[in-house]
Design an enzyme around this catalytic site. Structure first.
Site, PDB file in Angstrom:
ATOM      1  N   LYS A 296       0.129   4.284  -0.247  1.00 30.70           N
ATOM      2  CA  LYS A 296      -0.494   5.449   0.404  1.00 30.70           C
ATOM      3  C   LYS A 296      -0.258   6.715  -0.433  1.00 30.70           C
ATOM      4  O   LYS A 296      -0.218   6.644  -1.647  1.00 30.70           O
ATOM      5  CB  LYS A 296       0.010   5.584   1.852  1.00 30.70           C
ATOM      6  CG  LYS A 296      -0.201   4.282   2.626  1.00 30.70           C
ATOM      7  CD  LYS A 296      -0.059   4.435   4.114  1.00 30.70           C
ATOM      8  CE  LYS A 296      -0.301   3.090   4.787  1.00 30.70           C
ATOM      9  NZ  LYS A 296      -0.260   3.137   6.228  1.00 30.70           N
TER      10      LYS A 296
ATOM     11  N   GLU B  24      -6.974   4.297   7.775  1.00 30.99           N
ATOM     12  CA  GLU B  24      -6.821   5.740   7.516  1.00 30.99           C
ATOM     13  C   GLU B  24      -8.085   6.317   6.881  1.00 30.99           C
ATOM     14  O   GLU B  24      -8.430   7.471   7.110  1.00 30.99           O
ATOM     15  CB  GLU B  24      -5.571   5.984   6.663  1.00 30.99           C
ATOM     16  CG  GLU B  24      -4.318   5.842   7.526  1.00 30.99           C
ATOM     17  CD  GLU B  24      -3.114   5.252   6.831  1.00 30.99           C
ATOM     18  OE1 GLU B  24      -3.034   5.314   5.594  1.00 30.99           O
ATOM     19  OE2 GLU B  24      -2.246   4.706   7.547  1.00 30.99           O
TER      20      GLU B  24
ATOM     21  N   GLY C 287       2.068   2.304  10.825  1.00 37.50           N
ATOM     22  CA  GLY C 287       2.945   3.461  10.702  1.00 37.50           C
ATOM     23  C   GLY C 287       3.634   3.867  11.991  1.00 37.50           C
ATOM     24  O   GLY C 287       4.213   4.948  12.081  1.00 37.50           O
TER      25      GLY C 287
ATOM     26  N   HIS D 116      -9.795   0.794   4.861  1.00 36.99           N
ATOM     27  CA  HIS D 116      -8.483   0.955   5.496  1.00 36.99           C
ATOM     28  C   HIS D 116      -8.620   1.890   6.706  1.00 36.99           C
ATOM     29  O   HIS D 116      -9.409   2.828   6.684  1.00 36.99           O
ATOM     30  CB  HIS D 116      -7.469   1.522   4.489  1.00 36.99           C
ATOM     31  CG  HIS D 116      -6.081   1.536   5.043  1.00 36.99           C
ATOM     32  ND1 HIS D 116      -5.629   2.560   5.841  1.00 36.99           N
ATOM     33  CD2 HIS D 116      -5.065   0.643   4.953  1.00 36.99           C
ATOM     34  CE1 HIS D 116      -4.384   2.290   6.207  1.00 36.99           C
ATOM     35  NE2 HIS D 116      -4.023   1.132   5.681  1.00 36.99           N
TER      36      HIS D 116
ATOM     37  N   SER E   6       3.210  -1.975  10.358  1.00 38.02           N
ATOM     38  CA  SER E   6       4.658  -1.897  10.610  1.00 38.02           C
ATOM     39  C   SER E   6       5.424  -3.178  10.256  1.00 38.02           C
ATOM     40  O   SER E   6       6.429  -3.497  10.898  1.00 38.02           O
ATOM     41  CB  SER E   6       4.934  -1.503  12.074  1.00 38.02           C
ATOM     42  OG  SER E   6       4.443  -0.205  12.332  1.00 38.02           O
TER      43      SER E   6
ATOM     44  N   ASN F 248       0.862  -1.183   0.000  1.00 35.95           N
ATOM     45  CA  ASN F 248       0.000   0.000   0.000  1.00 35.95           C
ATOM     46  C   ASN F 248       0.898   1.234   0.000  1.00 35.95           C
ATOM     47  O   ASN F 248       1.505   1.561   1.017  1.00 35.95           O
ATOM     48  CB  ASN F 248      -0.889  -0.052   1.258  1.00 35.95           C
ATOM     49  CG  ASN F 248      -1.735   1.190   1.424  1.00 35.95           C
ATOM     50  OD1 ASN F 248      -1.793   2.054   0.549  1.00 35.95           O
ATOM     51  ND2 ASN F 248      -2.405   1.282   2.568  1.00 35.95           N
TER      52      ASN F 248
ATOM     53  N   GLU G  36      -5.668  -5.116  10.593  1.00 38.85           N
ATOM     54  CA  GLU G  36      -4.683  -4.051  10.759  1.00 38.85           C
ATOM     55  C   GLU G  36      -4.967  -3.280  12.049  1.00 38.85           C
ATOM     56  O   GLU G  36      -5.764  -2.340  12.053  1.00 38.85           O
ATOM     57  CB  GLU G  36      -4.752  -3.092   9.568  1.00 38.85           C
ATOM     58  CG  GLU G  36      -4.410  -3.749   8.248  1.00 38.85           C
ATOM     59  CD  GLU G  36      -3.775  -2.736   7.311  1.00 38.85           C
ATOM     60  OE1 GLU G  36      -2.643  -2.967   6.903  1.00 38.85           O
ATOM     61  OE2 GLU G  36      -4.405  -1.707   7.026  1.00 38.85           O
TER      62      GLU G  36
HETATM   63  P1  PGA Z   1       2.612   0.374   7.642  1.00 35.52           P
HETATM   64  O1  PGA Z   1       1.139   0.485   6.997  1.00 35.52           O
HETATM   65  O2  PGA Z   1       3.222  -0.892   7.119  1.00 35.52           O
HETATM   66  O3  PGA Z   1       3.332   1.607   7.171  1.00 35.52           O
HETATM   67  O4  PGA Z   1       2.420   0.336   9.132  1.00 35.52           O
HETATM   68  C1  PGA Z   1       0.324  -0.647   6.834  1.00 35.52           C
HETATM   69  C2  PGA Z   1      -0.984  -0.273   6.203  1.00 35.52           C
HETATM   70  O5  PGA Z   1      -1.544   0.772   6.539  1.00 35.52           O
HETATM   71  O6  PGA Z   1      -1.496  -0.997   5.333  1.00 35.52           O
END
Ligand code: PGA
Length: 252
Positions: free
Chosen positions: A12, A98, A174, A96, A214, A10, A168
């Site tokens: 982003k 976010e 993140g 997701h 992460s 992803n 998640e």
């Molecule tokens: P990250 O994000 O690996 O940067 O923690 C994972 C995600 O949001 O899919």
């Protein structure tokens, strides 16, 4: 039950066009001959078409990070499911964290987005996960269960044939705080059981459940060897081709 591992990158809201094209080319170069896992990348909307061109004819799948549930009309800034399929998208992230927590998509919106994706023939990756305060108050299973139930209610096994679920935990995304393999496995097993309650055990044993939050190449193998962890959804570490390829190949 053998479930082919599925690893998503992803991207982003990162990269410029040239960087996105280079990353797609490098991911293709490193992974298109690798058959041990299915690989999908999720670039930002403006790069879907140029990335599709870079991936054409390869085994690497293409997905979008979101969609709008309406088919068309006066929805400034939004992108429909049919627009995504028309540029070669096969996959889409739905719900997701976010989108849920930064942009305010609630369970009802997530449910509508899932239906829009399915109606257009897109394969959804349905994301669920608890916030830190929910984990700390012992609500992890309940929150994930509610998110699953409201999204899946009334849908059938045949409609959901290609769905992937991503667990998640919001506190792990993140933050560098990856869930331990045992922490993740415990929730994955519960998610699989709840999917079984909703859609039957046969479906539940087949559906693939990714972990995200992460993930790095150093943590990937430990997660992927857990019984109910069938793949990974990778954010930050998917922006470097070498690191992402190491994650995809982590199970060997
Ligand atoms: P990250 O994000 O690996 O940067 O923690 C994972 C995600 O949001 O899919």
């Amino acid at each position: 039950m053998s479930r082919t591992p599925i690893i998503g990158g992803n991207w982003k809201m990162n990269l410029d066009l040239t960087e996105a094209q280079t990353l797609a080319t490098e991911v293709r170069h490193r992974l298109s001959a690798y058959l041990g896992a299915q690989t999908i990348v999720f670039p930002p909307f403006p790069y879907l078409l140029p990335v599709a061109e870079r991936l054409a004819g390869s085994s690497i799948g293409l997905g979008a990070q979101d969609l709008h549930f309406e088919a068309k009309g006066a929805f400034t800034g939004a992108v429909s499911a049919a627009m995504l399929t028309s540029v070669g998208c096969k996959w889409v992230l739905i719900g997701h964290s976010e989108r849920r927590h930064v942009f305010g998509d609630d369970d009802a919106v997530v449910a509508k987005k899932l239906r829009a994706a399915l109606n257009a023939g897109l394969k959804p990756v349905l994301c669920v996960g608890e916030k830190l305060e929910e984990r700390n108050s012992g609500e992890t299973f309940r929150v994930c269960g509610r998110q699953l139930r409201t999204a899946l209610e009334g849908l059938t096994v045949s409609q959901l044939e290609h769905m992937v679920v991503a667990y998640e935990p919001v506190w792990a995304i993140g933050t560098g705080l990856v869930a331990s393999p045992e922490q993740a496995q415990e929730v994955h097993a519960d998610i699989r059981q709840k999917i079984g309650d909703l859609l039957g055990v046969t479906y539940a044993t087949k559906v693939r459940i990714q972990y995200g939050g992460s993930v790095k190449s150093s943590s990937a193998a430990g997660l992927l060897t857990q019984e109910d962890i069938d793949g990974l959804l990778v954010g930050g570490a998917s922006l470097q081709a070498e690191e992402f390829a190491a994650i995809v190949k982590a199970k060997g």
